[in-house]
Design a protein around this motif. Structure first.
Motif, PDB file in Angstrom:
ATOM      1  N   LEU A 182       0.857  -1.180   0.000  1.00  0.00           N
ATOM      2  CA  LEU A 182       0.000   0.000   0.000  1.00  0.00           C
ATOM      3  C   LEU A 182       0.894   1.231   0.000  1.00  0.00           C
ATOM      4  O   LEU A 182       2.078   1.148   0.336  1.00  0.00           O
ATOM      5  N   VAL A 183       0.282   2.369  -0.357  1.00  0.00           N
ATOM      6  CA  VAL A 183       0.937   3.665  -0.194  1.00  0.00           C
ATOM      7  C   VAL A 183      -0.075   4.593   0.463  1.00  0.00           C
ATOM      8  O   VAL A 183      -1.243   4.645   0.058  1.00  0.00           O
ATOM      9  N   LEU A 184       0.380   5.312   1.478  1.00  0.00           N
ATOM     10  CA  LEU A 184      -0.451   6.317   2.140  1.00  0.00           C
ATOM     11  C   LEU A 184       0.100   7.692   1.781  1.00  0.00           C
ATOM     12  O   LEU A 184       1.286   7.956   1.964  1.00  0.00           O
ATOM     13  N   THR A 185      -0.769   8.547   1.252  1.00  0.00           N
ATOM     14  CA  THR A 185      -0.412   9.942   1.026  1.00  0.00           C
ATOM     15  C   THR A 185      -1.449  10.799   1.731  1.00  0.00           C
ATOM     16  O   THR A 185      -2.450  10.290   2.237  1.00  0.00           O
ATOM     17  N   GLU A 186      -1.247  12.096   1.708  1.00  0.00           N
ATOM     18  CA  GLU A 186      -2.197  12.995   2.358  1.00  0.00           C
ATOM     19  C   GLU A 186      -3.549  13.012   1.670  1.00  0.00           C
ATOM     20  O   GLU A 186      -4.548  13.428   2.252  1.00  0.00           O
ATOM     21  N   THR A 187      -3.612  12.543   0.427  1.00  0.00           N
ATOM     22  CA  THR A 187      -4.877  12.594  -0.314  1.00  0.00           C
ATOM     23  C   THR A 187      -5.587  11.263  -0.437  1.00  0.00           C
ATOM     24  O   THR A 187      -6.792  11.227  -0.699  1.00  0.00           O
ATOM     25  N   GLU A 188      -4.857  10.145  -0.289  1.00  0.00           N
ATOM     26  CA  GLU A 188      -5.512   8.848  -0.484  1.00  0.00           C
ATOM     27  C   GLU A 188      -4.693   7.693   0.082  1.00  0.00           C
ATOM     28  O   GLU A 188      -3.512   7.819   0.370  1.00  0.00           O
ATOM     29  N   THR A 189      -5.380   6.568   0.208  1.00  0.00           N
ATOM     30  CA  THR A 189      -4.773   5.289   0.515  1.00  0.00           C
ATOM     31  C   THR A 189      -4.806   4.473  -0.763  1.00  0.00           C
ATOM     32  O   THR A 189      -5.885   4.267  -1.330  1.00  0.00           O
ATOM     33  N   ILE A 190      -3.664   4.035  -1.231  1.00  0.00           N
ATOM     34  CA  ILE A 190      -3.569   3.298  -2.485  1.00  0.00           C
ATOM     35  C   ILE A 190      -3.263   1.844  -2.142  1.00  0.00           C
ATOM     36  O   ILE A 190      -2.184   1.538  -1.643  1.00  0.00           O
TER      37      ILE A 190
END
Length: 195
Positions: A182-190
């Motif tokens: 997974l990748v967590l950014t300030e705009t979404e969880t991928i």
């Protein structure tokens, strides 16, 4: 040549992504870290599970607010320690309020008196990522070696944490590159496990 080209070498892609990351203000970086910490964590975990983060350097995404939130939900926090060139990282317990010492590369880390732990989930720093689970790190290979070793011992999740501006369309992956889950950014969880 366009940065959308997957044929660009990793050092060029890394430099461009880091320039975008460096252009974010301190307030933007802090708000991003708080936004990720405020969202529900995308993976369930049992109390006592070990979640490894890292101490941010330069303009890196700061996972410490997320680690603090996860410890409040029963996780045990750990941070990486570099034990030698071309060696996997060791992860040591970290009380999220405890001071850290500077390691051999100047990176803050828990002292040798802290217990070594095997993480169930690793929050991975990155210079760039794509939506196939590939990442560009800083060129030392520490996380690829560490994740390969951890996964050889059982299921371990690798979650990249970074800013949305660090996403690029394609990263040239090599055989030794270990993919993210997974990748967590300030705009979404991928969620990359469905790719």
């Amino acid at each position: 040549m366009s940065l959308r080209s997957p044929s660009l070498p990793k050092p060029v892609l890394r430099a461009a992504a880091l320039a975008r990351r460096d252009a974010l203000s301190a307030a933007e970086r802090s708000a991003a870290a708080e936004a990720v910490a405020a969202r529900p964590f995308p993976i369930g975990f049992a109390p006592g599970s070990v979640i490894a983060g890292y101490a941010p350097v330069r303009s890196e995404f700061d996972p410490r607010p997320l680690l603090r939130a996860l410890t409040e939900c029963g996780a045990r926090a750990a941070l990486p320690v570099i034990v030698g060139r071309d060696q996997p990282l060791v992860f040591r317990a970290w009380d999220t309020t405890a001071p850290l010492a500077r390691g051999p590369l100047g990176i803050p880390e828990p002292g040798p008196d802290q217990q070594e732990l095997v993480p169930d989930i690793v929050l991975v720093p990155l210079a760039a990522f794509d939506r196939l689970g590939h990442r560009i790190g800083y060129g030392g290979g520490y996380y690829d070696r560490s994740l390969a070793q951890l996964r050889a011992g059982g299921d371990r999740l690798a979650i990249g944490v970074g800013f949305a501006v660090q996403e690029i369309p394609a990263i040239p992956a090599l055989a030794h590159d270990v993919p993210l889950d997974l990748v967590l950014t300030e705009t979404e969880t991928i969620d990359l496990r469905r790719v």
